[in-house]
Design a protein around this motif. Structure first.
Motif, PDB file in Angstrom:
ATOM      1  N   ASP A 126      55.263  42.266  21.878  1.00 52.67           N
ATOM      2  CA  ASP A 126      55.310  41.040  22.680  1.00 52.67           C
ATOM      3  C   ASP A 126      56.150  41.275  23.930  1.00 52.67           C
ATOM      4  OD1 ASP A 126      53.768  39.562  20.906  1.00 52.67           O
ATOM      5  OD2 ASP A 126      55.504  39.043  19.684  1.00 52.67           O
ATOM      6  N   VAL A 127      57.261  41.995  23.741  1.00 49.99           N
ATOM      7  CA  VAL A 127      58.154  42.273  24.878  1.00 49.99           C
ATOM      8  C   VAL A 127      57.462  43.172  25.891  1.00 49.99           C
ATOM      9  CG1 VAL A 127      60.332  43.349  25.561  1.00 49.99           C
ATOM     10  CG2 VAL A 127      60.235  41.943  23.495  1.00 49.99           C
ATOM     11  N   ILE A 128      56.868  44.277  25.392  1.00 50.43           N
ATOM     12  CA  ILE A 128      56.148  45.173  26.296  1.00 50.43           C
ATOM     13  C   ILE A 128      54.951  44.454  26.905  1.00 50.43           C
ATOM     14  CG2 ILE A 128      54.925  47.373  26.490  1.00 50.43           C
ATOM     15  CD1 ILE A 128      56.541  48.384  24.113  1.00 50.43           C
ATOM     16  N   GLY A 129      54.326  43.592  26.083  1.00 54.59           N
ATOM     17  CA  GLY A 129      53.180  42.842  26.557  1.00 54.59           C
ATOM     18  C   GLY A 129      53.509  41.902  27.698  1.00 54.59           C
ATOM     19  N   LEU A 130      54.740  41.398  27.729  1.00 59.20           N
ATOM     20  CA  LEU A 130      55.149  40.523  28.835  1.00 59.20           C
ATOM     21  C   LEU A 130      55.019  41.231  30.179  1.00 59.20           C
ATOM     22  CD1 LEU A 130      58.296  38.740  27.334  1.00 59.20           C
ATOM     23  CD2 LEU A 130      56.067  37.707  27.852  1.00 59.20           C
ATOM     24  N   LEU A 131      55.258  42.552  30.171  1.00 58.20           N
ATOM     25  CA  LEU A 131      55.126  43.323  31.416  1.00 58.20           C
ATOM     26  C   LEU A 131      53.666  43.435  31.845  1.00 58.20           C
ATOM     27  CD1 LEU A 131      57.624  46.226  30.599  1.00 58.20           C
ATOM     28  CD2 LEU A 131      58.033  44.219  32.034  1.00 58.20           C
ATOM     29  N   LEU A 132      52.744  43.392  30.863  1.00 60.81           N
ATOM     30  CA  LEU A 132      51.321  43.485  31.180  1.00 60.81           C
ATOM     31  C   LEU A 132      50.665  42.108  31.336  1.00 60.81           C
ATOM     32  CD1 LEU A 132      50.127  46.376  28.808  1.00 60.81           C
ATOM     33  CD2 LEU A 132      50.388  46.462  31.292  1.00 60.81           C
ATOM     34  N   TYR A 133      51.384  41.037  30.941  1.00 59.68           N
ATOM     35  CA  TYR A 133      50.777  39.710  30.979  1.00 59.68           C
ATOM     36  C   TYR A 133      50.276  39.315  32.367  1.00 59.68           C
ATOM     37  CZ  TYR A 133      50.188  34.672  30.730  1.00 59.68           C
ATOM     38  OH  TYR A 133      49.670  33.411  30.835  1.00 59.68           O
ATOM     39  N   PRO A 134      51.041  39.562  33.441  1.00 60.79           N
ATOM     40  CA  PRO A 134      50.505  39.200  34.763  1.00 60.79           C
ATOM     41  C   PRO A 134      49.175  39.904  35.067  1.00 60.79           C
ATOM     42  CG  PRO A 134      52.853  39.662  34.908  1.00 60.79           C
ATOM     43  CD  PRO A 134      52.416  40.085  33.540  1.00 60.79           C
ATOM     44  N   VAL A 135      49.048  41.123  34.575  1.00 62.99           N
ATOM     45  CA  VAL A 135      47.829  41.895  34.830  1.00 62.99           C
ATOM     46  C   VAL A 135      46.654  41.306  34.044  1.00 62.99           C
ATOM     47  CG1 VAL A 135      46.777  44.191  34.727  1.00 62.99           C
ATOM     48  CG2 VAL A 135      49.227  43.955  35.215  1.00 62.99           C
TER      49      VAL A 135
ATOM     50  N   TRP B  52      46.416  38.307  32.959  1.00 59.45           N
ATOM     51  CA  TRP B  52      46.137  36.966  33.505  1.00 59.45           C
ATOM     52  C   TRP B  52      45.266  37.072  34.749  1.00 59.45           C
ATOM     53  CZ3 TRP B  52      47.392  34.542  38.165  1.00 59.45           C
ATOM     54  CH2 TRP B  52      47.159  33.172  38.203  1.00 59.45           C
ATOM     55  N   ILE B  53      45.587  38.015  35.620  1.00 57.66           N
ATOM     56  CA  ILE B  53      44.770  38.238  36.817  1.00 57.66           C
ATOM     57  C   ILE B  53      43.352  38.643  36.422  1.00 57.66           C
ATOM     58  CG2 ILE B  53      44.454  39.740  38.838  1.00 57.66           C
ATOM     59  CD1 ILE B  53      47.516  39.870  39.049  1.00 57.66           C
ATOM     60  N   ALA B  54      43.236  39.425  35.338  1.00 57.11           N
ATOM     61  CA  ALA B  54      41.923  39.882  34.873  1.00 57.11           C
ATOM     62  C   ALA B  54      41.099  38.749  34.250  1.00 57.11           C
ATOM     63  CB  ALA B  54      42.087  41.012  33.867  1.00 57.11           C
ATOM     64  N   GLN B  55      41.728  37.580  34.055  1.00 57.33           N
ATOM     65  CA  GLN B  55      41.029  36.384  33.580  1.00 57.33           C
ATOM     66  C   GLN B  55      40.482  36.507  32.158  1.00 57.33           C
ATOM     67  OE1 GLN B  55      40.561  33.164  35.545  1.00 57.33           O
ATOM     68  NE2 GLN B  55      42.416  34.264  36.103  1.00 57.33           N
ATOM     69  N   PHE B  56      41.277  37.149  31.277  1.00 56.02           N
ATOM     70  CA  PHE B  56      40.884  37.162  29.879  1.00 56.02           C
ATOM     71  C   PHE B  56      41.128  35.790  29.267  1.00 56.02           C
ATOM     72  CE2 PHE B  56      42.123  41.787  30.325  1.00 56.02           C
ATOM     73  CZ  PHE B  56      40.821  42.240  30.344  1.00 56.02           C
ATOM     74  N   SER B  57      40.326  35.432  28.270  1.00 51.27           N
ATOM     75  CA  SER B  57      40.470  34.108  27.660  1.00 51.27           C
ATOM     76  C   SER B  57      41.804  33.957  26.934  1.00 51.27           C
ATOM     77  CB  SER B  57      39.319  33.855  26.675  1.00 51.27           C
ATOM     78  OG  SER B  57      39.265  34.872  25.689  1.00 51.27           O
ATOM     79  N   GLU B  58      42.332  35.061  26.386  1.00 54.98           N
ATOM     80  CA  GLU B  58      43.643  35.054  25.732  1.00 54.98           C
ATOM     81  C   GLU B  58      44.502  36.162  26.347  1.00 54.98           C
ATOM     82  OE1 GLU B  58      43.548  34.029  21.298  1.00 54.98           O
ATOM     83  OE2 GLU B  58      41.634  35.037  21.599  1.00 54.98           O
ATOM     84  N   PRO B  59      45.060  35.912  27.529  1.00 52.38           N
ATOM     85  CA  PRO B  59      45.763  36.989  28.250  1.00 52.38           C
ATOM     86  C   PRO B  59      46.982  37.530  27.516  1.00 52.38           C
ATOM     87  CG  PRO B  59      46.088  34.857  29.322  1.00 52.38           C
ATOM     88  CD  PRO B  59      45.025  34.659  28.299  1.00 52.38           C
ATOM     89  N   MET B  60      47.710  36.677  26.759  1.00 48.77           N
ATOM     90  CA  MET B  60      48.885  37.178  26.053  1.00 48.77           C
ATOM     91  C   MET B  60      48.483  38.071  24.889  1.00 48.77           C
ATOM     92  SD  MET B  60      52.119  37.227  26.330  1.00 48.77           S
ATOM     93  CE  MET B  60      52.769  38.660  25.484  1.00 48.77           C
TER      94      MET B  60
ATOM     95  N   LEU C  71      40.918  47.496  37.073  1.00 46.29           N
ATOM     96  CA  LEU C  71      39.690  48.129  37.530  1.00 46.29           C
ATOM     97  C   LEU C  71      38.535  47.958  36.538  1.00 46.29           C
ATOM     98  CD1 LEU C  71      41.170  51.457  38.959  1.00 46.29           C
ATOM     99  CD2 LEU C  71      40.180  49.578  40.274  1.00 46.29           C
ATOM    100  N   THR C  72      38.859  47.884  35.247  1.00 48.49           N
ATOM    101  CA  THR C  72      37.804  47.799  34.235  1.00 48.49           C
ATOM    102  C   THR C  72      37.303  46.379  34.034  1.00 48.49           C
ATOM    103  OG1 THR C  72      38.872  49.659  33.080  1.00 48.49           O
ATOM    104  CG2 THR C  72      37.175  48.460  31.874  1.00 48.49           C
ATOM    105  N   ALA C  73      38.172  45.387  34.187  1.00 47.69           N
ATOM    106  CA  ALA C  73      37.784  43.998  33.930  1.00 47.69           C
ATOM    107  C   ALA C  73      36.538  43.571  34.722  1.00 47.69           C
ATOM    108  CB  ALA C  73      38.953  43.059  34.201  1.00 47.69           C
ATOM    109  N   PRO C  74      36.454  43.835  36.041  1.00 51.50           N
ATOM    110  CA  PRO C  74      35.232  43.438  36.765  1.00 51.50           C
ATOM    111  C   PRO C  74      33.976  44.130  36.223  1.00 51.50           C
ATOM    112  CG  PRO C  74      37.005  43.961  38.302  1.00 51.50           C
ATOM    113  CD  PRO C  74      37.464  44.400  36.948  1.00 51.50           C
ATOM    114  N   VAL C  75      34.111  45.391  35.825  1.00 52.53           N
ATOM    115  CA  VAL C  75      32.968  46.109  35.252  1.00 52.53           C
ATOM    116  C   VAL C  75      32.535  45.444  33.950  1.00 52.53           C
ATOM    117  CG1 VAL C  75      32.137  48.328  34.383  1.00 52.53           C
ATOM    118  CG2 VAL C  75      33.749  48.268  36.289  1.00 52.53           C
ATOM    119  N   ALA C  76      33.518  45.043  33.131  1.00 49.35           N
ATOM    120  CA  ALA C  76      33.215  44.403  31.851  1.00 49.35           C
ATOM    121  C   ALA C  76      32.497  43.075  32.055  1.00 49.35           C
ATOM    122  CB  ALA C  76      34.502  44.193  31.056  1.00 49.35           C
ATOM    123  N   TRP C  77      33.008  42.262  32.973  1.00 46.45           N
ATOM    124  CA  TRP C  77      32.371  40.962  33.225  1.00 46.45           C
ATOM    125  C   TRP C  77      30.951  41.150  33.754  1.00 46.45           C
ATOM    126  CZ3 TRP C  77      34.867  38.018  30.388  1.00 46.45           C
ATOM    127  CH2 TRP C  77      36.252  37.913  30.394  1.00 46.45           C
ATOM    128  N   LEU C  78      30.752  42.111  34.643  1.00 48.56           N
ATOM    129  CA  LEU C  78      29.428  42.382  35.185  1.00 48.56           C
ATOM    130  C   LEU C  78      28.487  42.861  34.069  1.00 48.56           C
ATOM    131  CD1 LEU C  78      27.487  42.695  37.594  1.00 48.56           C
ATOM    132  CD2 LEU C  78      28.380  45.039  37.879  1.00 48.56           C
TER     133      LEU C  78
END
Length: 441
Positions: free
Chosen positions: A332-341, A343-351, A426-433
């Motif tokens: 969870d702690v390490i994940g906090l560092l990745l949470y902004p990323v 969130w920007i990637a627009q995952f339904s459950e970013p945390m 970089l991968t999130a847009p490819v996944a959504w497409l």
């Protein structure tokens, strides 16, 4: 003179046959989906699945022997005292062997026998890895042993320096690292570095940017996340994302600031076009390569040794990582560092995504395990990021620290974070497409 010319022509002809025929076999085994029994996947996956399905007791016995060897070998050979990390992982492999024994005998706390704990680690990962890595090592003999890599390496030389800041001859190292064993690739990189052909910066870029898990391990990740139906999309997306991220991190701290006195590129041979030089390199390798039986035997033994070191680590580090993810806030702690990323990637459950992807630092399989029930786009991102992050504590980081390349543990943690964040974005847009176009199945 006529006899010599005839001999040379014969040698080149024989080399051309090996280059073309064996490369086609390797490409077929790794990249051509085949439908058998209603299931479409690559032949390598079909072979491993058939063994698990029709010879499960023999597969379990085979995997147990590998685990026992991996746990005992460092102590028998005395290598467990080589370094602090080596000592830690030697004892972790012993723990992995004990856990495998507990699972097979049904002895131990009930929590460890939950479906997503020891049963998943052994049945879905260890059995698959224990079979696919040795079988894949055999197949890699066709793909990397008879000139295809050398041919590809010469062709891509012009892009190596501008994109990845490494010399032209590192192209072979880079591609071999991706399709072969990261541990073997790191040994090659370290050897070339000690010979003075790589600067510190070049060796560090290659070690942290190209030495990822092999295509055989990618099959395990894809199987875990039910992505084998989209294998080629997954493989090539991962291939390009990994190298794009490597091009970016090569220009960022800490890699950008490492020692680099001057470029050391090899010129193209005189009076030869690049295409001619590429085929010459491929033919030369095919001509001097060992016989096919010798290559297959050597590769198979390498695959056995690699699997033996990895399997008990998967059991031990995988279980510790799963328990940490379930009972501690560390990810969870390490994940906090990745949470902004995320969130920007627009995952339904970013945390959830951030926490699960952060677990890849411990073991590259953990994101696949933690996100195996997620939506298709997030599973695809997890599959790519598991590979493109390159660095993880259960194997690749100790291997890097064991080389003579002056990379500190702090440097590796920073590079891991940057690579993971960039890979997600970089991968999130490819996944959504891919989801919207129906390419994922």
């Amino acid at each position: 003179m006529t006899d010599i010319s005839y001999t040379e022509r014969g040698s080149r002809g024989s080399g051309a046959v090996k280059l073309i025929l064996y490369s086609l076999i390797g490409i077929f085994v790794f990249f051509v989906p085949v439908t058998i029994g209603g299931k479409s996947t690559i032949p390598l996956d079909h072979a491993a699945t058939a063994i698990v399905t029709h010879a499960r007791p023999a597969a379990i016995a085979f995997v147990c022997l590998l685990i026992a060897y991996g746990a005992l070998a460092p102590f028998v050979q005395g290598t467990w005292r080589g370094s602090v990390t080596g000592t830690i992982f030697s004892f972790l492999r012993v723990l992995g062997a004990v856990l495998a024994g507990m699972y097979l005998t049904g002895v131990g706390p009930a929590e460890l026998f939950a479906p997503d704990m020891l049963p998943f680690l052994f049945d879905k990962l260890v059995l698959s890895v224990g079979l696919i890595v040795p079988i894949g090592a055999l197949a890699l003999g066709f793909l990397v042993g008879y000139g295809l890599l050398e041919l590809t390496g010469v062709l891509v030389q012009p892009v190596m320096r501008p994109l990845w800041r490494t010399p032209g001859w590192s192209a072979i190292d880079a591609v071999a690292s991706f399709v072969g064993s990261y541990s073997l690739a790191l040994l090659i990189t370290d050897r070339v570095f000690r010979e003075g052909k790589y600067t510190v910066r070049e060796a560090a870029i290659i070690a942290t940017g190209f030495s990822t898990v092999s295509a055989t391990f990618m099959v395990i990740v894809a199987k875990t996340l039910d992505l084998m139906g989209s294998w080629n999309l997954y493989f090539w997306t991962t291939f390009f994302i990994t190298f794009i991220v490597s091009a970016i991190t090569a220009r960022m701290w800490p890699l950008a600031g490492m020692e680099h006195p001057a470029d050391r590129d090899a010129p193209l041979p005189a009076d030869r076009s690049r295409l001619q030089a590429a085929f010459d390199a491929g033919l030369e390798q095919a001509a001097i390569a060992k016989s096919l039986p010798a290559t297959l035997r050597e590769n198979f033994l390498d695959g056995l040794r690699m699997a033996a070191m990895i399997l008990p680590s998967i059991m031990a580090v995988g279980l510790l990582g799963l328990l940490a993810a379930k009972h501690t806030p560390i990810f969870d702690v390490i994940g906090l560092l990745l949470y902004p990323v995320t969130w920007i990637a627009q995952f339904s459950e970013p945390m959830l995504a951030a926490k699960s992807l952060a677990a890849g630092l411990a073991e590259m399989f953990l994101p696949a395990i933690l996100l195996k029930e997620s939506d298709l786009a997030l599973k695809f991102v997890a599959a790519v990021v598991s590979v493109s992050q390159v660095l993880f504590l259960s194997a690749s980081i100790p291997c890097v620290l064991a080389t003579t390349i002056p990379l500190r543990f702090r440097d590796l943690l920073v590079i891991w974070y940057v690579r993971t964040a960039l890979s997600i974005l970089l991968t999130a847009p490819v996944a959504w497409l891919a989801v919207s176009m129906g390419w994922l199945s």
